[in-house]
Design an enzyme around this catalytic site. Structure first.
Site, PDB file in Angstrom:
ATOM      1  N   LYS A  39       0.677  -1.444  -0.069  1.00 22.36           N
ATOM      2  CA  LYS A  39       0.049   0.024  -0.101  1.00 22.36           C
ATOM      3  C   LYS A  39       0.915   1.115  -0.044  1.00 22.36           C
ATOM      4  CE  LYS A  39      -1.903  -1.192   3.783  1.00 22.36           C
ATOM      5  NZ  LYS A  39      -1.335  -2.436   4.218  1.00 22.36           N
ATOM      6  N   ARG A 118      -9.612   0.880   9.149  1.00 25.92           N
ATOM      7  CA  ARG A 118      -9.028  -0.673   9.402  1.00 25.92           C
ATOM      8  C   ARG A 118     -10.257  -1.425  10.056  1.00 25.92           C
ATOM      9  NH1 ARG A 118      -3.322   0.360   9.423  1.00 25.92           N
ATOM     10  NH2 ARG A 118      -2.283  -1.587   9.404  1.00 25.92           N
ATOM     11  N   ARG A 157      11.631  -6.093   4.383  1.00 26.88           N
ATOM     12  CA  ARG A 157      11.618  -4.772   4.312  1.00 26.88           C
ATOM     13  C   ARG A 157      12.658  -4.098   5.478  1.00 26.88           C
ATOM     14  NH1 ARG A 157       5.880  -1.938   5.100  1.00 26.88           N
ATOM     15  NH2 ARG A 157       5.978  -3.285   7.050  1.00 26.88           N
ATOM     16  N   ARG A 190      11.333  -2.300  10.663  1.00 29.39           N
ATOM     17  CA  ARG A 190      10.449  -1.984  11.799  1.00 29.39           C
ATOM     18  C   ARG A 190      10.334  -2.913  12.586  1.00 29.39           C
ATOM     19  NH1 ARG A 190       5.447   0.125   8.118  1.00 29.39           N
ATOM     20  NH2 ARG A 190       4.209  -1.335   9.570  1.00 29.39           N
ATOM     21  N   ARG A 201      -0.043  -9.527  13.367  1.00 31.65           N
ATOM     22  CA  ARG A 201      -0.746  -8.340  12.569  1.00 31.65           C
ATOM     23  C   ARG A 201      -1.335  -9.254  11.279  1.00 31.65           C
ATOM     24  NH1 ARG A 201       4.318  -5.427  10.319  1.00 31.65           N
ATOM     25  NH2 ARG A 201       2.996  -4.236   9.133  1.00 31.65           N
TER      26      ARG A 201
HETATM   27  P1  AP5 Z   1       4.984  -1.697   1.728  1.00 31.91           P
HETATM   28  O1  AP5 Z   1       4.625  -0.855   0.586  1.00 31.91           O
HETATM   29  O2  AP5 Z   1       5.750  -1.115   2.722  1.00 31.91           O
HETATM   30  O3  AP5 Z   1       3.493  -2.228   2.291  1.00 31.91           O
HETATM   31  P2  AP5 Z   1       2.350  -1.946   3.137  1.00 31.91           P
HETATM   32  O4  AP5 Z   1       0.993  -2.368   2.645  1.00 31.91           O
HETATM   33  O5  AP5 Z   1       2.292  -0.385   3.081  1.00 31.91           O
HETATM   34  O6  AP5 Z   1       2.615  -2.566   4.511  1.00 31.91           O
HETATM   35  P3  AP5 Z   1       2.678  -2.044   6.054  1.00 31.91           P
HETATM   36  O7  AP5 Z   1       3.252  -2.901   6.856  1.00 31.91           O
HETATM   37  O8  AP5 Z   1       3.130  -0.446   6.090  1.00 31.91           O
HETATM   38  O9  AP5 Z   1       1.104  -1.957   6.264  1.00 31.91           O
HETATM   39  P4  AP5 Z   1       0.377  -2.172   7.609  1.00 31.91           P
HETATM   40  O10 AP5 Z   1      -0.877  -1.520   7.032  1.00 31.91           O
HETATM   41  O11 AP5 Z   1       0.706  -3.085   8.283  1.00 31.91           O
HETATM   42  O12 AP5 Z   1       1.155  -0.797   8.370  1.00 31.91           O
HETATM   43  P5  AP5 Z   1       0.877   0.782   8.822  1.00 31.91           P
HETATM   44  O13 AP5 Z   1       1.901   1.343   8.683  1.00 31.91           O
HETATM   45  O14 AP5 Z   1      -0.502   1.168   8.275  1.00 31.91           O
HETATM   46  O15 AP5 Z   1       5.697  -2.816   0.893  1.00 31.91           O
HETATM   47  C1  AP5 Z   1       6.298  -3.961   1.855  1.00 31.91           C
HETATM   48  C2  AP5 Z   1       7.705  -4.355   1.454  1.00 31.91           C
HETATM   49  O16 AP5 Z   1       7.594  -4.899   0.346  1.00 31.91           O
HETATM   50  C3  AP5 Z   1       8.512  -3.060   1.266  1.00 31.91           C
HETATM   51  O17 AP5 Z   1       9.787  -3.615   1.539  1.00 31.91           O
HETATM   52  C4  AP5 Z   1       8.635  -2.773  -0.523  1.00 31.91           C
HETATM   53  O18 AP5 Z   1       9.828  -2.690  -1.091  1.00 31.91           O
HETATM   54  C5  AP5 Z   1       8.158  -4.330  -0.924  1.00 31.91           C
HETATM   55  N1  AP5 Z   1       7.200  -4.293  -1.980  1.00 31.91           N
HETATM   56  C6  AP5 Z   1       6.192  -3.543  -2.313  1.00 31.91           C
HETATM   57  N2  AP5 Z   1       5.477  -3.836  -3.428  1.00 31.91           N
HETATM   58  C7  AP5 Z   1       6.299  -4.760  -4.047  1.00 31.91           C
HETATM   59  C8  AP5 Z   1       6.305  -5.639  -5.143  1.00 31.91           C
HETATM   60  N3  AP5 Z   1       5.172  -5.335  -6.053  1.00 31.91           N
HETATM   61  N4  AP5 Z   1       7.016  -6.586  -5.381  1.00 31.91           N
HETATM   62  C9  AP5 Z   1       8.034  -6.756  -4.502  1.00 31.91           C
HETATM   63  N5  AP5 Z   1       8.181  -6.155  -3.385  1.00 31.91           N
HETATM   64  C10 AP5 Z   1       7.448  -5.033  -2.992  1.00 31.91           C
HETATM   65  O19 AP5 Z   1       0.346   0.253  10.486  1.00 31.91           O
HETATM   66  C11 AP5 Z   1       1.215   0.028  11.294  1.00 31.91           C
HETATM   67  C12 AP5 Z   1       0.464  -0.190  12.648  1.00 31.91           C
HETATM   68  O20 AP5 Z   1       0.175   1.082  12.995  1.00 31.91           O
HETATM   69  C13 AP5 Z   1      -0.664  -1.151  12.775  1.00 31.91           C
HETATM   70  O21 AP5 Z   1      -0.075  -2.377  12.924  1.00 31.91           O
HETATM   71  C14 AP5 Z   1      -1.429  -0.543  13.897  1.00 31.91           C
HETATM   72  O22 AP5 Z   1      -0.668  -0.760  15.014  1.00 31.91           O
HETATM   73  C15 AP5 Z   1      -1.220   0.982  13.732  1.00 31.91           C
HETATM   74  N6  AP5 Z   1      -2.132   1.621  12.937  1.00 31.91           N
HETATM   75  C16 AP5 Z   1      -1.901   2.426  12.013  1.00 31.91           C
HETATM   76  N7  AP5 Z   1      -3.320   2.694  11.202  1.00 31.91           N
HETATM   77  C17 AP5 Z   1      -4.234   2.027  12.365  1.00 31.91           C
HETATM   78  C18 AP5 Z   1      -5.685   2.261  12.152  1.00 31.91           C
HETATM   79  N8  AP5 Z   1      -6.372   2.894  11.390  1.00 31.91           N
HETATM   80  N9  AP5 Z   1      -6.124   1.536  13.275  1.00 31.91           N
HETATM   81  C19 AP5 Z   1      -5.555   0.838  14.066  1.00 31.91           C
HETATM   82  N10 AP5 Z   1      -4.358   0.645  14.241  1.00 31.91           N
HETATM   83  C20 AP5 Z   1      -3.430   1.485  13.315  1.00 31.91           C
END
Ligand code: AP5
Length: 251
Positions: A39, A118, A157, A190, A201
């Site tokens: 994402k 979410r 990552r 991370r 997660r």
């Molecule tokens: P990346 O683009 O970083 O993936 P992502 O989907 O953004 O993954 P996240 O882990 O950031 O999502 P998340 O939703 O768990 O975390 P968030 O920060 O929102 O890609 C991942 C890796 O793959 C990278 O190394 C990239 O280079 C590689 N890659 C990407 N595309 C690729 C491809 N096509 N081919 C090959 N490689 C590829 O949330 C973190 C935490 O915050 C949550 O767990 C929670 O505790 C809290 N939080 C945040 N928002 C909320 C909410 N709304 N409600 C409750 N808690 C929340």
């Protein structure tokens, strides 16, 4: 060049130094999908393409985590501890943070919401917030990928603690191992990308994501996109899906 996201990341009175360039047809998108699906990676590309601001709730909490301990409330301290272990933060906590940044939804260049909503409660609250601001979502993109690929993307990552750039040791390595290309800082893993937190997660996501997807399916603004393939392939697929869905809604 990365867009200034100060108003979103800091909230309160903080303002972006450079105001967003207003566009004639601002895209207002939500990106849904399990952890590691890509994402954030796609949000950055879409932001460059459409000029819309990348609004990630995860980035907001990681920014707060970098503040000195005395600048964080006890409630926020508890929330950050849960986040490091792979738990979700409470709806109240998240909605408080998002409401404080409500003006970002009026951004003239549009926005790409990543990591929010979410839960169905968050999705309903977003509907109300957008309604109050008089803006509508252009669409909701739901990415999907098999679990073994998610785990591979998360475990490889590495991120820059200074400028937030994201790398992957197989698919997107930095020029010098362990060093951030744009700013030269040492890359880190991370805390919530460690194996125990990743399992948690993915487990939580299995029960929370589906109802949110259904919420937008019922509103007929859901656009499903496979996240298989390279970053560029997924980006191309996303643009095609968006353009098809826009022509469907005009037809
Ligand atoms: P990346 O683009 O970083 O993936 P992502 O989907 O953004 O993954 P996240 O882990 O950031 O999502 P998340 O939703 O768990 O975390 P968030 O920060 O929102 O890609 C991942 C890796 O793959 C990278 O190394 C990239 O280079 C590689 N890659 C990407 N595309 C690729 C491809 N096509 N081919 C090959 N490689 C590829 O949330 C973190 C935490 O915050 C949550 O767990 C929670 O505790 C809290 N939080 C945040 N928002 C909320 C909410 N709304 N409600 C409750 N808690 C929340």
């Amino acid at each position: 060049m990365a867009r200034d996201r100060t108003a979103w990341l800091k909230g309160g009175e903080a303002r972006c130094l450079e105001g967003p360039a207003a566009t004639r047809d601002p895209k207002r998108l939500v990106l849904l999908g399990p952890p590691g699906v890509g994402k954030g990676t796609q949000a950055e590309l879409l932001s460059g393409h459409f000029g819309a601001c990348h609004l990630s709730t995860g980035d907001v909490f990681r920014t707060v985590a970098k503040l000195d301990a005395d600048q964080r409330s006890p409630a926020m301290e508890t929330a950050l501890q849960s986040m490091r272990q792979g738990g979700l933060l409470s709806d109240d906590m998240v909605l408080g943070v998002v409401r404080e940044r409500g003006r970002c939804f009026k951004c003239g260049g549009g926005f790409l919401l990543d990591g929010f909503p979410r839960t169905v409660e968050q999705a309903r609250a977003l509907d109300a917030l957008l309604g109050a601001e008089g803006v509508e979502l252009t669409g909701v993109i739901a990415y999907d990928l098999p679990v073994d690929r998610l785990v591979a993307r998360l475990s490889g990552r590495r991120v820059c603690p200074r400028c937030n750039a994201v790398f992957h040791h197989d698919t997107h390595p930095p020029r010098t191992e362990g060093i951030c290309d744009p700013c030269g800082a040492a890359l880190v893993q991370r805390e919530d990308d460690r194996p125990e937190a990743v399992c948690k997660r993915l487990r939580i996501c299995r029960s929370t994501l589906e109802p949110v997807i259904r919420h937008y399916e019922e509103k007929r603004i859901l656009i499903e996109v496979s996240a298989q393939g390279t970053v560029r392939e997924v980006f191309g697929r996303t643009l095609r899906a968006l353009s098809e869905s826009c022509s469907d809604s005009i037809a």
